[in-house]
Design an enzyme around this catalytic site. Sequence first.
Site, short mmCIF file in Angstrom:
data_model
loop_
_atom_site.label_atom_id
_atom_site.label_comp_id
_atom_site.label_asym_id
_atom_site.label_seq_id
_atom_site.Cartn_x
_atom_site.Cartn_y
_atom_site.Cartn_z
N GLY A 67 0.99 -1.26 0.17
CA GLY A 67 -0.13 0.11 0.13
C GLY A 67 0.75 1.31 0.06
N GLY A 115 0.17 -4.92 0.57
CA GLY A 115 -0.81 -4.56 -0.38
C GLY A 115 -0.95 -5.52 -1.63
CD GLU A 138 2.15 -6.00 5.69
OE1 GLU A 138 2.76 -7.08 6.38
OE2 GLU A 138 1.31 -6.13 4.76
CG ASP A 146 -2.70 -4.52 6.26
OD1 ASP A 146 -1.98 -4.82 5.56
OD2 ASP A 146 -3.45 -3.21 6.02
#
Length: 354
Positions: A67, A115, A138, A146
Site C-alpha cells: 500500500g 498490499g 509490516e 493486513d
Amino acid sequence: MNETEEVLFEARGSVGYVTLNRPQALNALTLPMIRAISPQLVAWQEDSRVKAVVIRGAGERAFCAGGDVRAVWAAGRDGDPLTEVFFREEYRLNRLIHCFAKPYVALIDGITMGGGVGLSVHGSHRVVGDRTLLAMPEVGIGLFPDVGGSYFLPRLPGRLGLFLALTGWRLGAADAIHCGLATDYVPSDRMNALAAAFAELDWSKDGADALVDGVIDRFKAEAGPAELAAHQDLIDHCFSAASVESLLAALDASGDDWAAKVAKIIRRQSPTSLKVTFAQIERGAELDFDQAMIQEYRMSQAFMAGGDFYEGIRSVLVDKDNQPKWSPPDLTGVTPAVVERHFLPLGKRELTFN
Ligand code: QUE
C-alpha cells in the site's frame, strides 16, 4: 471505463487486463488506484462477455510493493482522513477479489509485499516467476500483516503463517508455492506470452477455470526446491509456542544456526507489532473472511493512533536509516491491555461491506 494513469485497463478477447502502472514507485497501491480497480472489477464480474481477469505490474521490478504507506504516514502526521479511508477501501477491494466469481489470475513476477499480496493471494490463480520476491513485512514498519493476513496466514501449512508474519520473510517462487501463497511457477521469459495466451482462448469449449488451468499448464515449470521445506519441522515446533517471548526462547534453545538468524530478525521488529500480530493470527484462525477484515480494520485504526507506524515509515522509507526507535522498546513493555486495545470495536467507524 474508469481509468487513471496509475492503473490501466484493457479488455482483450474475453479477458479483462489490469496493469498497475507506477513502476517508479514499485507499483505501490494508492487510493486512486483502489478507486479505479474496484468498480472495474465489479463491471467485469457482471459483464457476461468477460470470462476472466488478469492483473500484473508495469515494468520488470515489481508487481506491487505494498500500500502507499508513505501517503498514509503523511496523512497521519497532518490529521488527514486518508488514515481511515485508505484501509477501508483497500480491505473492501481485498474482499471483492476474495469473492470474485470468475478466474482471477495474478502474475506476481517481481516484488509483491503487503498490499500487493492483498491484490493477488485472494484470487484463484497466483503465478510466480524468477523475479518474485513475496513478503508480508509490516511488523518491520510498526504495522501488522493486513490485507486479509488474519484470514490467509493462519490457514497456511503448519506454522508458516505466523513465521511469515513475525519475520517478514522474503519468499522466492519455490517458497511462495511451498507456502501455498502461489499456485504455479512460470519462468519470467514466458510471462508475457502467458498473459497474451488468455486472450486467444475459445471460452465456449469448457469451464472457465479449467481453461485457465490449461493455459497455465502450457507455460508452467517446476519451481525447484523450497528453502523453507528444509526448516518446516523447526518452524512448526518453535512457532507453536504460546507467546512471542516463548517462541523466541524456543528458537534460541534449538541451537540451530538458521533459527538464530530467524530470532535475530524477529528481535529487530516493532515489539508492539509482534505481540499484536501474534494475537491477530491466533484469533484469525477462528474468523470467517468478513470477520477477519473487520478485525483488521479495527487494528489498522489502533496502529494509526499509536507511534511505531510513524517511526517505522520514517526509518524504512523516509530517512532510510533502518534504525527505528520503537516505543515501548522491548516486549516486556507491551502489556496484555495494550494488545487488547488493538481489537476494540469502532462504533460508527466500523468496517462495513456494500
Ligand atoms: C514494509 C512494508 C512496505 C514497505 C517496506 C516494508 C510497504 C510498502 C513499501 C513501499 C516500497 C516502495 C515504494 C512505496 C512503498 O515498502 O507496505 O511507495 O515506492 O508499500 O519494510 O509493508
